[in-house]
Design a protein around this motif. Structure first.
Motif, mmCIF file in Angstrom:
data_model
loop_
_atom_site.group_PDB
_atom_site.id
_atom_site.type_symbol
_atom_site.label_atom_id
_atom_site.label_comp_id
_atom_site.label_asym_id
_atom_site.label_seq_id
_atom_site.Cartn_x
_atom_site.Cartn_y
_atom_site.Cartn_z
ATOM 1 N N GLU A 161 0.796 -1.375 0.048
ATOM 2 C CA GLU A 161 -0.126 -0.027 -0.027
ATOM 3 C C GLU A 161 0.875 1.330 0.158
ATOM 4 N N ILE A 162 1.777 1.295 0.916
ATOM 5 C CA ILE A 162 2.855 2.399 1.094
ATOM 6 C C ILE A 162 3.671 2.525 -0.247
ATOM 7 N N ALA A 163 4.111 1.455 -0.809
ATOM 8 C CA ALA A 163 4.717 1.657 -2.214
ATOM 9 C C ALA A 163 3.804 1.848 -3.423
ATOM 10 N N GLY A 164 2.399 1.652 -3.279
ATOM 11 C CA GLY A 164 1.748 2.239 -4.319
ATOM 12 C C GLY A 164 1.293 3.632 -4.064
ATOM 13 N N LEU A 165 1.578 4.068 -2.904
ATOM 14 C CA LEU A 165 1.237 5.658 -2.709
ATOM 15 C C LEU A 165 2.660 6.346 -2.978
ATOM 16 N N ASP A 166 3.619 5.809 -3.623
ATOM 17 C CA ASP A 166 4.859 6.237 -3.915
ATOM 18 C C ASP A 166 5.469 6.920 -2.844
ATOM 19 N N ILE A 167 5.452 6.344 -1.541
ATOM 20 C CA ILE A 167 6.033 6.934 -0.487
ATOM 21 C C ILE A 167 7.467 6.257 -0.033
ATOM 22 N N GLY A 168 7.441 4.774 -0.085
ATOM 23 C CA GLY A 168 8.517 4.387 0.297
ATOM 24 C C GLY A 168 8.345 2.756 -0.003
ATOM 25 N N GLN A 169 9.299 1.892 0.060
ATOM 26 C CA GLN A 169 9.135 0.335 -0.049
ATOM 27 C C GLN A 169 9.339 -0.395 1.168
ATOM 28 N N THR A 170 9.654 0.169 2.166
ATOM 29 C CA THR A 170 10.083 -0.802 3.399
ATOM 30 C C THR A 170 9.265 -0.314 4.656
ATOM 31 N N LYS A 206 10.370 -5.448 2.601
ATOM 32 C CA LYS A 206 10.836 -4.630 1.467
ATOM 33 C C LYS A 206 10.121 -4.962 0.127
ATOM 34 N N VAL A 207 9.378 -4.276 -0.451
ATOM 35 C CA VAL A 207 8.611 -4.777 -1.779
ATOM 36 C C VAL A 207 8.807 -3.603 -2.830
ATOM 37 N N ALA A 208 8.523 -4.342 -4.024
ATOM 38 C CA ALA A 208 8.478 -3.355 -5.186
ATOM 39 C C ALA A 208 7.058 -2.462 -5.316
ATOM 40 N N LYS A 209 7.274 -1.444 -5.885
ATOM 41 C CA LYS A 209 5.906 -0.889 -6.257
ATOM 42 C C LYS A 209 4.983 -1.583 -7.081
ATOM 43 N N PRO A 210 3.682 -1.534 -6.845
ATOM 44 C CA PRO A 210 2.539 -2.246 -7.577
ATOM 45 C C PRO A 210 2.873 -2.014 -9.105
ATOM 46 N N LYS A 211 3.359 -0.861 -9.571
ATOM 47 C CA LYS A 211 3.627 -0.725 -10.752
ATOM 48 C C LYS A 211 5.182 -0.308 -10.958
ATOM 49 N N GLN A 212 6.102 -0.978 -10.607
ATOM 50 C CA GLN A 212 7.448 -0.989 -10.425
ATOM 51 C C GLN A 212 7.992 -0.622 -11.847
ATOM 52 N N ASP A 213 8.855 0.434 -12.077
ATOM 53 C CA ASP A 213 9.431 0.581 -13.513
ATOM 54 C C ASP A 213 10.693 -0.391 -13.195
ATOM 55 N N PRO A 214 10.891 -1.274 -14.276
ATOM 56 C CA PRO A 214 11.931 -2.015 -14.104
ATOM 57 C C PRO A 214 13.493 -1.341 -14.447
ATOM 58 N N ARG A 215 13.320 -0.009 -14.605
ATOM 59 C CA ARG A 215 14.352 0.863 -15.107
ATOM 60 C C ARG A 215 15.281 1.645 -14.015
ATOM 61 N N PHE A 216 14.595 1.859 -12.839
ATOM 62 C CA PHE A 216 15.061 2.527 -11.766
ATOM 63 C C PHE A 216 14.257 2.367 -10.274
ATOM 64 N N ASP A 217 15.303 2.687 -9.555
ATOM 65 C CA ASP A 217 14.617 2.403 -8.117
ATOM 66 C C ASP A 217 14.093 1.127 -7.798
ATOM 67 N N VAL A 218 14.595 0.258 -8.429
ATOM 68 C CA VAL A 218 14.298 -1.188 -8.208
ATOM 69 C C VAL A 218 14.573 -1.486 -6.722
ATOM 70 N N PRO A 219 13.884 -2.095 -5.929
ATOM 71 C CA PRO A 219 14.239 -2.418 -4.638
ATOM 72 C C PRO A 219 15.404 -3.200 -4.473
ATOM 73 N N THR A 220 16.274 -2.901 -3.586
ATOM 74 C CA THR A 220 17.561 -3.347 -3.482
ATOM 75 C C THR A 220 18.219 -3.586 -2.042
ATOM 76 N N ILE A 221 18.525 -4.831 -1.779
ATOM 77 C CA ILE A 221 19.383 -4.820 -0.447
ATOM 78 C C ILE A 221 20.783 -5.216 -0.561
ATOM 79 N N GLY A 222 21.598 -5.053 0.334
ATOM 80 C CA GLY A 222 22.957 -5.590 0.450
ATOM 81 C C GLY A 222 23.458 -5.798 1.733
ATOM 82 N N ILE A 223 24.821 -5.679 1.864
ATOM 83 C CA ILE A 223 25.620 -5.709 3.153
ATOM 84 C C ILE A 223 25.264 -4.847 3.897
ATOM 85 N N ARG A 224 24.875 -3.397 3.464
ATOM 86 C CA ARG A 224 24.343 -2.406 4.661
ATOM 87 C C ARG A 224 23.370 -2.806 5.198
ATOM 88 N N THR A 225 22.494 -3.107 4.245
ATOM 89 C CA THR A 225 20.874 -3.372 4.881
ATOM 90 C C THR A 225 21.079 -4.623 6.104
#
Lengths: 266, 266
Positions: A161-170, A206-225
């Protein structure tokens, strides 16, 4: 030899992507915004430019003069910079003046549209880096217990829901209560805040947006996470399957196992 | 003389409500959770009890033995206490074990249901304190400008979505981007965070839940809210008309005027 323009934000992702591009036989032309980023990309790039985030005109000009057609965007450009003391060149002012709000998608699509006008195209990260996107299942031997599964289910629904409102993904959740919602402070700060509000055992989703554009802001985790998750005594991490990129996946899983954290792709 | 049981959280609201009850000829039996709260309610109460938040059994027993039928709940009981080192008595454990999640509504409705089982009822705050809920219009002479109106409109829509998910009631927005979303850290911390992410001119929007229960957790602003808003260089505050309580309204408006902040009930 084919050339790839890499617009590089912070984190390890741009380096990983440049390395991947090299192994596919591409020459990488890197656009960076910090000294650190420029330095880390040098070994993997034919040439590295360093500009201010607001220097859209210079960025486009460099990419054009290098004959770049394909672009990849990777790493986070802290959006908060847009709200602070930042100098914009004429091109950037022109782009910003045309957009209707400063949400991630709006800004990124405006930038992509400018690049397309110049005859360039931005690559789909999910197909370009497919092996970094885990499919459904448990990544760790540790599995979520009943309470954690319930929090994952609840958190996933709310995060969408939050991602759908374009607020954040986590979101950070415990006992089906939302401890923290990510907005422009970013994932790391949201995790820290959520964990500071409970003793231990928080669940991070952590999720993708319901209409995630695969070209940018793809949800990502890594060592810092994972470092933040361990420091905050999080007990379970859930990511959206096939849509969340895991950078340095072997090390991430090893760190999670060693600290009793489960990782699940849902 | 008729008696009112007051379950008092923190802030100035319980005192104001006790004073209001006195002026309506009611004897107030106060249940408090801190030394400070007990002290501030003494002048307005027939008797003041002080318990731990987890001592539901003792609270109900005291209210019953005082012959209380009508209850008002006022002030914030920090929900984060539920996630920290807190001792629960048997009654509290019984209540918590029955609820399906730890959202505000779920917890509060479980408590209300227990009180009702004992023959008590919880009062509707909006009708009990009607004059504290401003109707639609500008409260200050300062009015929002075009950008602020646009942010209020956008923030209101998003805040309603967030409130509908039972996460929080407040968002901080600028240029139609959500800087911060309130979760269990509370309004003050959310305002501080949002403002730290922009130089100045943030807009704060506070709303009721789509299905707001008028008996508890009614959105409230007061002097502390305005102090945070001024410190964060917020330029406009919007609240939901007829559903948001403004405590110390004259002083709140005066402080806003003196600092160029507009307050609008939407």
């Amino acid at each position: 030899m084919k050339r790839l323009g890499l617009i590089a934000g912070s984190g390890e992702l741009p380096v990983l992507l440049a390395n991947e591009a090299n192994s596919k036989g591409l020459n990488v032309i890197s656009i960076t915004f910090t000294e650190e980023s420029a330095k880390s990309l040098k070994p993997f790039s034919t040439i590295v430019y360093q500009y201010g985030v607001g220097e859209a005109g210079k960025i486009i000009k460099s990419l054009k003069s290098e004959g770049v057609k394909d672009i990849a965007m990777a790493g986070k450009v802290e959006k908060r910079l847009l709200f602070q003391n930042l100098k914009f060149d004429l091109k950037a002012i022109k782009i910003l003046s045309k957009i209707k709000n400063k949400n991630d998608d709006t800004i990124m699509l405006a930038i992509i549209s400018e690049l397309e006008k110049e005859g360039m195209r931005v690559l789909d990260q999910i197909s370009f880096l497919k092996r970094l996107f885990p499919s459904k299942g448990h990544l760790t031997k540790h599995k979520p217990d009943r309470r954690e599964n319930s929090d994952i289910e609840y958190g996933f629904k709310i995060a969408k829901e939050i991602a759908g409102l374009d607020i954040g993904q986590t979101v950070i959740v415990k006992d089906r209560a939302i401890l923290a919602v990510e907005a422009i402070e970013g994932t790391d700060e949201a995790i820290k805040r959520g964990c500071s509000l409970c003793k231990d055992g928080a669940v991070v989703v952590k999720v993708a947006k319901p209409k995630q554009d695969p070209r940018f802001d793809v949800p990502t985790i890594g060592i810092r996470t994972i470092e933040n998750i361990i420091a905050g005594k999080v007990s379970a991490l859930a990511i959206e399957a096939d849509k969340t990129m895991v950078v340095n996946i072997d090390k991430v899983i090893k760190m999670a196992e060693e600290n009793g954290v489960s990782i699940t792709a849902v």
